[in-house]
Motif scaffolding. Structure first.
Motif: not given
Length: 223
Positions: A34-40, A59-64, A68-76
């Motif tokens: 499980x994870x709660x933000x981009x980094x995790x 999703x919240x996250x640093x450097x997004x 760009x959405x947080x979800x898209x950043x996770x995939x990237x």
């Protein structure tokens, strides 16, 4: 006959939602992280290498990057490290720009949080099998986007023809966020050669930075 077990990571910034979803999924879904933000999320996905990631879009996250959405950043950030993992967006949003944006970023489907546990479980199995899944009212957005994308694909093909095969390899890795040294190690070439290829790619595509290159490649679904 029992369904094949599917390993899943749940990514959402609300712990209550994650807990509720985990409890509602059927017995064939094994939640391995499980994870709660981009980094995790990037850490959880790369560590567990699940079959499917249930991924919230916003999703919240640093450097997004802006736009760009947080979800898209996770995939990237994570997709290159887990090539066998598929991403299924699960969001409260049913806005066309959110749906199309996350599909362009690489998600194999998009369902809303109003879906039942049984519906989400079926969607997970479908995506794990290689199918694309969308909530019924969202399918029109996707069809419209892919229809428009036919012309974009042709344009992208013409643009790619300007690049050599090696330049295309370098372009895709750089656009995915690889550092020059990582590209060099991946392709067994020197860092200086990578720098030369990147300069040539930016010049031929009339782009000014690797950030613009990532946006260009994402828009053409080349990653």
């Amino acid at each position: 006959m029992a369904e094949t077990s599917v390993r899943v990571v749940i990514v959402d910034d609300h712990s209550i939602f994650r807990s509720g979803l985990k409890a509602d999924l059927d017995a064939s879904i094994e939640v391995v992280g499980e994870a709660h933000d981009v980094e995790s999320a990037v850490l959880a996905v790369t560590d567990a290498a699940p079959d499917v990631v249930l991924l919230d879009v916003h999703l919240p996250g640093v450097g997004v990057a802006a736009g760009t959405s947080g979800g898209a950043e996770v995939m990237r950030r994570a997709a290159a490290s887990v090539p066998g993992t598929r991403f299924l967006a699960l969001s409260v949003s049913d806005k066309a720009e959110d749906v199309v944006g996350v599909i362009r970023a690489g998600a194999r489907g998009y369902i809303t949080k109003g879906s039942s546990g049984a519906d989400v479980s079926r969607a997970v199995h479908a995506v794990a099998s290689g199918d694309a899944v969308f909530s019924p009212k969202l399918a029109g957005f996707v069809l419209d986007a892919f229809g428009a994308a036919v012309g974009e694909t042709a344009a992208a093909s013409d643009e790619l023809d300007r690049l050599s095969a090696r330049e295309q390899e370098v372009m895709r890795l750089i656009a995915r966020g690889y550092a020059y040294k990582e590209v060099a190690a991946e392709l067994f070439i020197s860092t200086k050669t990578v720098e030369s290829h990147v300069s040539a790619v930016l010049r031929k595509l009339q782009l000014s930075s690797r950030h613009e290159l990532t946006a260009w490649a994402n828009a053409r679904r080349l990653l």
